[in-house]
Design a protein around this motif. Sequence first.
Motif, PDB file in Angstrom:
ATOM      1  N   UNK A   5       0.821  -1.221   0.000  1.00 18.98           N
ATOM      2  CA  UNK A   5       0.000   0.000   0.000  1.00 18.98           C
ATOM      3  C   UNK A   5       0.849   1.263   0.000  1.00 18.98           C
ATOM      4  N   UNK A   6       2.160   1.079   0.114  1.00 22.69           N
ATOM      5  CA  UNK A   6       3.026   2.253   0.036  1.00 22.69           C
ATOM      6  C   UNK A   6       3.368   2.618  -1.407  1.00 22.69           C
ATOM      7  N   UNK A   7       2.920   1.802  -2.334  1.00 19.89           N
ATOM      8  CA  UNK A   7       3.197   2.083  -3.741  1.00 19.89           C
ATOM      9  C   UNK A   7       2.327   3.244  -4.199  1.00 19.89           C
ATOM     10  N   UNK A   8       2.966   4.375  -4.535  1.00 21.54           N
ATOM     11  CA  UNK A   8       2.194   5.558  -4.908  1.00 21.54           C
ATOM     12  C   UNK A   8       2.515   6.025  -6.321  1.00 21.54           C
ATOM     13  N   UNK A   9       3.477   5.380  -6.962  1.00 26.29           N
ATOM     14  CA  UNK A   9       3.818   5.770  -8.328  1.00 26.29           C
ATOM     15  C   UNK A   9       3.578   4.579  -9.245  1.00 26.29           C
TER      16      UNK A   9
END
Lengths: 282, 259
Positions: free
Chosen positions: A262-266
């Motif tokens: 869930x830390x994937x933002x790109x």
Amino acid sequence: MAPILETRNLSYVYNKDHVALQDVNIAIEAGKVTAILGGNGAGKSTLFLNLNGILTPIRGEVLLDGQPVKYTSKGIRELRRRVGIVFQDPNDQLFSGDVIDDIAFGPLNLGLPPAKVRELVAEVVAQTGIAPYVNRPTHALSFGQKKRVAIAGVLAMQPDVIILDEPTAGLDPRGVSDILQLLVKLQVEKALTIVIATHDIDLVPLYCDYAYVLDRGRVVLQGTGKDLVTQAQALRRHALRLPRIAHLMEILQKEDHLNVNTKAATISAARKTIRKLVINYE
Amino acid sequence: MLAIDNYAYTSSLAAKSPHQKVLFGGMPLMICLAVNSLAASALTLLVMSTAAVAYTNITWGRYLRLLVLPTGFMLAGSITVIFQAFPAGQPVLWGITMADSVYGVDAGSLLYGIKLALRALAAVSCMCFISLTTPLNDIIYVLRKWRVPTLVISLMVLIYRYIFVLLDEAQRLQIAQSSRLGYINARTALKSLRRLAASLFVRTFLRCNNVYAALAARGYQGEFPYLAKTYERDNKLIIATLLLCAGLVGAVILEGKIC
């Protein structure tokens, strides 16, 4: 590393009762890109005007290279030379109908000799890629072109820190990516420190090393660009949202119970975590 | 106004030295104003108009339309000079006798009126030549070089820049109003126009603060410093100016001998 620009308990009040900034503590690292996030009226513009000496803090202080700014005409001049602002609306900033006159305005005000100013103008014209239209009158330029000219006019003063108020607002997608690429190029080539005010949270994980969230004049959240944008609860509390990609990851985990990061933002981070998921599945 | 600005930037003389162009338009202007000669005015009008049409991509039709408005003012002014009251019994070209005066036109007043109108028109044609061939940025540059006071220059710089911003905003407001039927009849149109003016005023005031902050951020100290520019020099333009001035002086002398 010591921050190049810093505020300590900075407070500013308009008209005696409207508190615009309250005990703001931020530290801008040299050579990095820092984002200041916040909804409308959060105090971003007031903060910038304080950072450049247009406004004088009611309480607290602004520090440049660790030294408190002196509000004498000499101190203010030094601050304005080293910290440049690109305003949101280029029509506010471009005062001259002549593009070259406008770019030369800052360095001439610094008292540089004309030959040197000419050199600087030529340099920033090349850097910002505005050469094809420098001879046109300002009013004949498109919004995106004016924005570039405004950036050139600030760069010509050879600042160490360049503050951009909503640099991508009002641009088409191509214009947004062009401006951002230009900023990255400047950061690398000229070792510039960049501060961006924006409410476009999708930019943050891609371009920003560090970010602050302002809400009603206070710093309510801060963190590295990649971390900050995954704090869903906190962001939503302050009129912001997750980046689209991070939002997708949140939904995939919550609703579909998929084991994604869930830390994937790109896009590249999302691609990595989805690939991993698919490969594990197979 | 916008059209003139366009012509100036696309004129084939656009890159030429603005000093020379301003002199080409300005010297005959001075002579015309100084001598009040029919021949000099006519010659100036002819040369300036031909030059303006030849060196910009304006058509004769559009050029003449440009002159219509000032001509209107001129005629209004001249008529009051041409029609005069004379003592009864004086020979007139045309007149109505009322009580002990004749109201009408005589040879002297007619000539005077025509001279006045033509002289004014010649002066306008000189200004038209300058504004059609010289971008305003260049005119400002010339005025700076000629040491026109800073205040005037600053006003010119800011007005020239922000008149376009203002027009643009006015246009957008007006479209927004029309899209909600703001100009459907005379009554609402008047009301909408009033609101448009009020909101433009407020916006101007707000923008003024922003512009000042932006200027201050770049070290504004009450002046707009500038870099010297280089323009194409053209000796032909100087020679043309001298020839024209000589021609005008000649025309004045000739006219003096005939009359």
